[in-house]
Scaffold this motif. Structure first.
Motif, PDB file in Angstrom:
ATOM      1  N   LYS A  14       0.807  -1.214   0.000  1.00  0.00           N
ATOM      2  CA  LYS A  14       0.000   0.000   0.000  1.00  0.00           C
ATOM      3  C   LYS A  14       0.846   1.272   0.000  1.00  0.00           C
ATOM      4  CE  LYS A  14      -3.838  -2.226   2.460  1.00  0.00           C
ATOM      5  NZ  LYS A  14      -4.667  -2.199   3.683  1.00  0.00           N
TER       6      LYS A  14
ATOM      7  N   GLU B 120       2.654   4.578  -1.027  1.00  0.00           N
ATOM      8  CA  GLU B 120       2.247   5.594  -1.997  1.00  0.00           C
ATOM      9  C   GLU B 120       3.313   5.786  -3.073  1.00  0.00           C
ATOM     10  OE1 GLU B 120      -0.516   7.275  -2.289  1.00  0.00           O
ATOM     11  OE2 GLU B 120      -1.459   6.264  -0.579  1.00  0.00           O
ATOM     12  N   PRO B 121       2.933   6.049  -4.350  1.00  0.00           N
ATOM     13  CA  PRO B 121       3.920   6.328  -5.400  1.00  0.00           C
ATOM     14  C   PRO B 121       4.734   7.579  -5.073  1.00  0.00           C
ATOM     15  CG  PRO B 121       1.753   5.862  -6.343  1.00  0.00           C
ATOM     16  CD  PRO B 121       1.551   6.006  -4.872  1.00  0.00           C
TER      17      PRO B 121
ATOM     18  N   SER C 163       6.505  11.092  -5.646  1.00  0.00           N
ATOM     19  CA  SER C 163       6.140  12.287  -6.407  1.00  0.00           C
ATOM     20  C   SER C 163       7.353  12.793  -7.178  1.00  0.00           C
ATOM     21  CB  SER C 163       5.632  13.384  -5.463  1.00  0.00           C
ATOM     22  OG  SER C 163       5.309  14.551  -6.193  1.00  0.00           O
TER      23      SER C 163
ATOM     24  N   ARG D  90       3.740   9.643  -9.007  1.00  0.00           N
ATOM     25  CA  ARG D  90       2.752  10.712  -8.962  1.00  0.00           C
ATOM     26  C   ARG D  90       3.409  11.949  -9.560  1.00  0.00           C
ATOM     27  NH1 ARG D  90       1.890  10.577  -4.048  1.00  0.00           N
ATOM     28  NH2 ARG D  90       3.054  12.397  -3.282  1.00  0.00           N
TER      29      ARG D  90
ATOM     30  N   ASP E 194       8.355   6.511   3.799  1.00  0.00           N
ATOM     31  CA  ASP E 194       7.615   5.399   3.214  1.00  0.00           C
ATOM     32  C   ASP E 194       7.661   5.443   1.703  1.00  0.00           C
ATOM     33  OD1 ASP E 194       6.936   4.425   5.683  1.00  0.00           O
ATOM     34  OD2 ASP E 194       5.034   5.512   5.783  1.00  0.00           O
ATOM     35  N   ASP E 195       7.693   6.684   1.134  1.00  0.00           N
ATOM     36  CA  ASP E 195       7.692   6.816  -0.324  1.00  0.00           C
ATOM     37  C   ASP E 195       9.047   6.553  -0.930  1.00  0.00           C
ATOM     38  OD1 ASP E 195       5.064   7.426  -0.284  1.00  0.00           O
ATOM     39  OD2 ASP E 195       5.359   9.603  -0.264  1.00  0.00           O
TER      40      ASP E 195
END
Length: 385
Positions: A45, A47-48, A50, A353, A372-373
């Motif tokens: 889960k 996040e992509p 940026s 993103r 986390d990213d």
């Protein structure tokens, strides 16, 4: 009366220890499996990352080859004595600019003048004898053989005079062309023999930058085309290719090439290092900043883009042209979306993103990815963005 078996306390303690160890181990395994099961969904889960992008359209540029070169004069001649004698005078100092036919040094004539006067007298004598024999031959008093002998004697005397005159002319050392007197190892009073060095003259304008072309590039270069050279002091000079070898050097399998450049001020010096830059062919390429290049997991240098599927794509760098700050890359689609910020935190195939187009166009920085990213590429290959 029967007796109960005696059980030692040590065995009881060992049994209790084994039971406790087995119980603890079963709890640890269960907790490990449960933690891994809980961590997996969290990783899935994530996040992509940026990133900022810029849309780039290919433009026509000339593919160039950059060669390690060296400067050299167009012509350089070592003048040597053609007659023996004592240096009588020197007319130019080392480093002086000279014109064609300027006198650089003189060798003493000594007794050559006397030999020339004697030879002139002999020529005059032979000429008179020949005229007399010719007139007598016309009247029939001399044979044709006598006439031929008189003519031969005259020509021999003339040849002797010409030889002496040439020897006298060789006592004057002249510049063969305009240039700089690089060396002059003789001084007044020195004795030189035939073949001894008198001076060395270098032509400074034009000058030549020489390099060696690889086999794959020689077909794109021909005499008469333009090129330029970047000198050791940072200056760039334009020129014209005047020579491309048609036979490779057996040791290096390269082809020598020469670029002729103007040097009216005489500031170029011979033997200096230079970069020889020659255009090869016109291709479509993208103009990008040099700091956008990065490494993939295999260690290849390239650039990252966003594909139609919204995922990262890696393209190996095909550098068509370059300068101190910019690169022109070939082998890319006509229009691409270049990742300008955040490329160090993504790998080929990762979803991302994309930041606002306005931020990307302005070159604005995108907020740094969270812990986390941020997922650096394998082995830290893309850590420098």
């Amino acid at each position: 009366m029967s007796r109960m078996p005696h059980i030692r306390p040590i065995w009881i303690v060992l049994v209790i220890v084994v039971v406790l160890a087995a119980w603890l181990a079963s709890g640890m395994v269960g907790n490990t499996d449960q933690s891994a099961a809980e961590a997996a969904p969290k990783a899935d889960k994530a996040e992509p990352v940026s990133v900022a992008v810029r849309t780039s359209t290919a433009e026509s540029v000339w593919r160039e080859v950059e060669l390690n070169g060296r400067t050299a004069p167009d012509r350089a001649v070592t003048l040597r004595a053609q007659t023996a004698g004592r240096i009588e005078s020197v007319q130019a100092r080392r480093g002086a600019r000279v014109n064609a036919n300027d006198v650089l040094a003189r060798i003493a004539v000594d007794d050559r003048s006397a030999s020339r006067n004697e030879a002139r007298a002999v020529v005059e004598q032979r000429r008179l004898q020949y005229e007399a024999v010719r007139k007598m031959s016309e009247k029939g008093y001399q044979t044709r053989t006598d006439l031929a002998q008189a003519k031969s004697d005259l020509e021999a005397a003339q040849a002797q005079l010409a030889e002496i005159q040439q020897d006298i002319d060789n006592t004057v050392i002249r510049a063969p062309f305009a240039g700089v007197l690089e060396t002059r190892p003789v001084e007044i009073g020195d004795y030189v023999g035939v073949g001894d060095e008198i001076a060395r003259v270098i032509q400074q304008d034009p000058f030549v930058v020489r390099g060696d072309l690889a086999e794959k590039d020689v077909a794109f270069v021909e005499p008469g085309q333009s090129g330029h050279a970047r000198l050791i002091d940072g200056r760039t000079v334009d020129g014209t290719v005047r020579y491309v070898a048609t036979e490779a050097d057996e040791a290096t399998r390269t082809y020598p090439v020469e670029l002729e450049v103007d040097n009216p001020s005489g500031r170029l010096v011979s033997g200096a290092s230079a970069k020889l830059i020659l255009p090869l062919e016109e291709v479509e390429a993208h103009d990008v900043a040099a700091d956008l290049l990065t490494l993939n997991e295999a260690g290849d240098m390239g650039i990252k883009t966003i594909g139609e599927d919204g995922r990262v794509a890696f393209h190996t760098a095909d550098i068509v042209k370059s300068n101190d700050e910019r690169l022109w890359l070939g082998g890319l689609p006509e229009t691409v979306r270049l990742i300008t910020t955040g490329q160090g935190f993504v790998r080929a195939g990762d979803p991302v993103r994309i930041a606002d187009d306005a931020d990307a166009a302005a070159g604005g920085a995108v907020a740094a990815p969270t812990q986390d990213d941020a997922r650096p590429a394998a082995n830290g290959a893309d850590s420098d963005s």
